[in-house]
Design a protein around this motif. Structure first.
Motif, PDB file in Angstrom:
ATOM      1  N   GLY A 172      -6.936   2.801  17.473  1.00  0.00           N
ATOM      2  CA  GLY A 172      -6.154   1.579  18.087  1.00  0.00           C
ATOM      3  C   GLY A 172      -4.583   2.245  17.812  1.00  0.00           C
ATOM      4  N   ASP A 173      -3.670   0.500  18.132  1.00  0.00           N
ATOM      5  CA  ASP A 173      -2.305   0.903  18.466  1.00  0.00           C
ATOM      6  C   ASP A 173      -2.060  -0.178  16.968  1.00  0.00           C
ATOM      7  N   ALA A 176       1.082  -1.249  -0.069  1.00  0.00           N
ATOM      8  CA  ALA A 176       0.116   0.087   0.043  1.00  0.00           C
ATOM      9  C   ALA A 176       0.878   1.467  -0.219  1.00  0.00           C
ATOM     10  N   PRO A 177       0.271   2.587  -0.574  1.00  0.00           N
ATOM     11  CA  PRO A 177       1.071   3.341  -0.235  1.00  0.00           C
ATOM     12  C   PRO A 177       0.803   4.329   0.464  1.00  0.00           C
ATOM     13  N   THR A 178       0.846   4.117   2.268  1.00  0.00           N
ATOM     14  CA  THR A 178       0.727   4.927   2.885  1.00  0.00           C
ATOM     15  C   THR A 178       0.931   3.812   4.076  1.00  0.00           C
ATOM     16  N   THR A 179       0.943   4.932   5.190  1.00  0.00           N
ATOM     17  CA  THR A 179       1.557   4.199   6.934  1.00  0.00           C
ATOM     18  C   THR A 179       0.359   4.257   7.799  1.00  0.00           C
ATOM     19  N   SER A 180       0.538   3.804   8.454  1.00  0.00           N
ATOM     20  CA  SER A 180      -0.772   3.194   9.941  1.00  0.00           C
ATOM     21  C   SER A 180      -1.257   4.264   9.457  1.00  0.00           C
ATOM     22  N   LEU A 181      -2.275   3.934   9.142  1.00  0.00           N
ATOM     23  CA  LEU A 181      -3.908   3.938   9.195  1.00  0.00           C
ATOM     24  C   LEU A 181      -4.501   3.204   8.982  1.00  0.00           C
ATOM     25  N   PRO A 182      -5.781   3.130  10.462  1.00  0.00           N
ATOM     26  CA  PRO A 182      -5.410   1.684  11.575  1.00  0.00           C
ATOM     27  C   PRO A 182      -5.394   1.069  11.488  1.00  0.00           C
TER      28      PRO A 182
END
Length: 609
Positions: free
Chosen positions: A266-267, A255-261
């Motif tokens: 949440g963590d 995916a082209p993103t980081t840290s979408l929950p």
């Protein structure tokens, strides 16, 4: 305008095979990393609206908003209808052949935005607020006169040019313009790793680049040899995968993103801007199944290159050049999407043991070479190394495909993929395509793994295959026992397993949790698993009508542009997790291929729908 943070499904993605940007339905670019997918961000309002940076273009006042991709392209159009008029915002990263780029001196990287007033009059508002390095650098923007505005960071140069006059506004640029029907305003943001940079002119060249890009995407889409159910959705998934492909190497990121929950607040927020070997077999089957042989070959070549230095041991994931991703670290200064912390860059899963990756790599190679092609020396060496490693390590516990960061376990799916490794290698050996293997040793381990799965992964009380050996919990990946040929989908055991999974992990038609742990933690349903179910049914696990029904139900959870995230909230149907998610779109394509094949066998092939 609505000031609430956009939902994940409210984003679209544009790109050029090197990087990608997320554009909200309100006309704001809230995520862009240059020059690569895994580079630090230029805009990151996606992860922190206050400090992340964005670039918005929208009309003043309230507007009705619709959007679409131009047919069979990744060129985005967002239409704003206001009381005074209607505007169309077109967003794209220019793409064309390398030869044409050299002829016309294109910038290394460029993002173009064009506004056209389709009706009446529109008062535009533009806010350009870059924040480099994940919001930690507020750059100095210099007025370069006729050459636009520029940002110099070391040897790197960002240049923005516009038909609208900008003024400096705090630490960014802003602009307004009133346009009438038929009038157009264009904007170009470019990046060069070294000065002096190519400064792209606007005017007619923007329209030229737009047409070249439309033609390039459509020419690529036209190569698909797919005539079957839901063709538009299948091609959209292929186009999404193409956006996740790093053209210089052939790698395909998750995916082209980081840290979408995975759960808002949440963590479980991870960096997915890398290439996972876990996706290899699904990727090659999808690309070959659609007729994209060049893309499949590029991916397999990347696979050989990436694994060369670590074989016989395989890493779980690699960067787009086949190197180890950076150490995982937390960006504590970012608030996170909707307050979901921590925000992570890098991914610690690189150091996990996931034995299923060996089966994925070997299965990918088997799809690639078919039943007749001769294997070159390097491919044969890699395959032998995978087989030897699996023979030595198949009985060990590992972290499993879901990458839980707790004690290693004896996962059924990992055992399955170890069996797949040896099964496919023995097939290649019997056909004379692979030489030099210890066939007797491979066959002995093949029998032992099969026996262990049949005896210890089957729970007689539950009447189901379980997530772990001697376990009680269910996992949707048990459906893959049929996909990989370990069990027939119509067998009594697989039928019972499917019934238990649907009863315990199925919150709605077309949705499955990946396992009972995620169901208990109120995570989203794993979007891919719904397509696994459709695939399972299409392979004989159910009737053709049942397979069609599940496939159609799963498709309904895409956003309005046909894009999927990693997970789906079964109550609100909101997207969760990184977006768009390649694994899910691979599931769409592979399930559609299985459904098409089933329809052909039964003489009931549906046309595109």
């Amino acid at each position: 305008m609505n000031t609430d943070p956009p939902k994940i499904q409210d984003y679209a993605v544009i790109g050029d095979g090197r990087s990608a940007a997320l554009v909200s339905r309100h006309g704001s670019i809230d995520w862009l990393c240059w020059p690569r997918f895994d580079s630090s961000s230029v805009f990151a309002a996606l992860l922190d609206q206050k400090v992340g940076g964005h670039w918005s273009i929208h009309p003043a006042g309230d507007a009705q908003i619709t959007r679409r991709y131009l047919h069979d392209t990744n060129v985005l159009e967002t239409e704003f209808s206001t009381a005074s008029g209607k505007i169309v915002l077109t967003d794209f990263m220019p793409v064309t052949s390398e030869e044409k780029k050299k002829e016309q001196l294109w910038p290394e990287h460029e993002l173009i935005r064009q506004v056209r007033v389709a009706q009446g009059e529109a008062h535009l508002m533009i806010d350009f607020s870059p924040r480099l390095d994940y919001g930690r650098i507020v750059p100095q923007i210099k007025n370069a006169g006729k050459l636009g505005w520029r940002i110099d960071i070391g040897t790197c140069v960002f240049t923005i040019r516009s038909d609208v006059e900008f003024v400096q506004d705090g630490h960014g640029l802003s602009g307004t313009a009133t346009l009438k029907a038929g009038e157009v305003a264009s904007f170009s943001l470019s990046y060069s790793a070294e000065a002096p940079a190519v400064i792209p002119p606007l005017g007619d060249l923007v329209a030229h680049k737009l047409q070249l890009s439309i033609d390039w995407w459509r020419n690529w889409a036209d190569q698909a040899k797919y005539e079957g159910p839901h063709r538009d959705e299948v091609i959209r998934s292929a186009l999404a995968l193409k956006l996740l492909s790093y053209a210089p190497s052939g790698a395909i990121i998750a995916a082209p993103t980081t840290s979408l929950p995975e759960t808002v607040g949440g963590d479980r927020n991870w960096d997915y801007r890398f290439a996972w070997l876990r996706d290899a077999a699904f990727t090659v089957r999808a690309l070959f199944g659609l007729g994209y042989k060049d893309d499949a070959e590029a991916f397999v070549n990347w696979l050989l290159h990436a694994t060369r230095l670590t074989r016989p041991q395989l890493r779980v994931l690699y960067d787009v050049f086949g190197e180890s991703p950076p150490d995982e670290r937390v960006l504590g200064h970012l608030h996170g999407y909707a307050g979901s912390q921590p925000v992570r860059v890098g991914n610690e899963a690189r150091d996990q043991l996931q034995l299923d990756t060996y089966g994925e790599v070997v299965e990918a190679a088997t799809h690639f070479v078919g039943t007749e092609q001769r294997l070159d020396r390097e491919m044969q060496q890699m395959l032998r190394q995978c087989g030897d490693y699996v023979c030595a390590h198949w009985s060990e516990p590992d972290n499993g495909m879901w990458e839980y960061r707790d004690a290693r376990r004896h996962y059924t799916h990992s055992r399955l993929m170890c069996w797949v490794t040896l099964d496919r290698l023995l097939q290649l050996h019997r056909r004379g395509q692979l030489s030099g293997i210890a066939a007797d040793k491979f066959e002995k381990a093949w029998r032992e793994i099969r026996q262990e799965i049949e005896e210890r992964a089957w729970n007689e009380h539950l009447q189901s295959y379980t997530q772990e050996l001697d376990g009680e919990a269910l996992d949707s990946n048990a459906l893959l026992l049929a996909l990989h040929g370990f069990e027939d989908a119509a067998s009594a055991r697989m039928q019972e397993t499917h019934r238990r999974i649907r009863a315990r992990l199925g919150p709605a038609p077309g949705l499955l949790y990946r396992d009972e742990r995620s169901a208990e933690k109120n995570e989203g349903a794993f979007a891919l698993c719904g397509f696994w179910e459709a695939d399972f049914l299409a392979r004989g696990g159910g009737s053709l009508d049942e397979a069609r029904g599940v496939f159609k139900a799963a498709l309904a959870f895409a956003n309005d542009l046909g894009l999927f995230a990693e997970e789906i909230d079964p109550i609100t149907a909101d997207a969760l997790g990184n977006f768009p998610q390649g694994f899910t779109h691979l599931g769409v394509i592979n399930a559609a291929l299985s459904l098409r094949d089933r329809e052909k066998r039964e003489g009931k092939l549906e046309g595109p729908s």
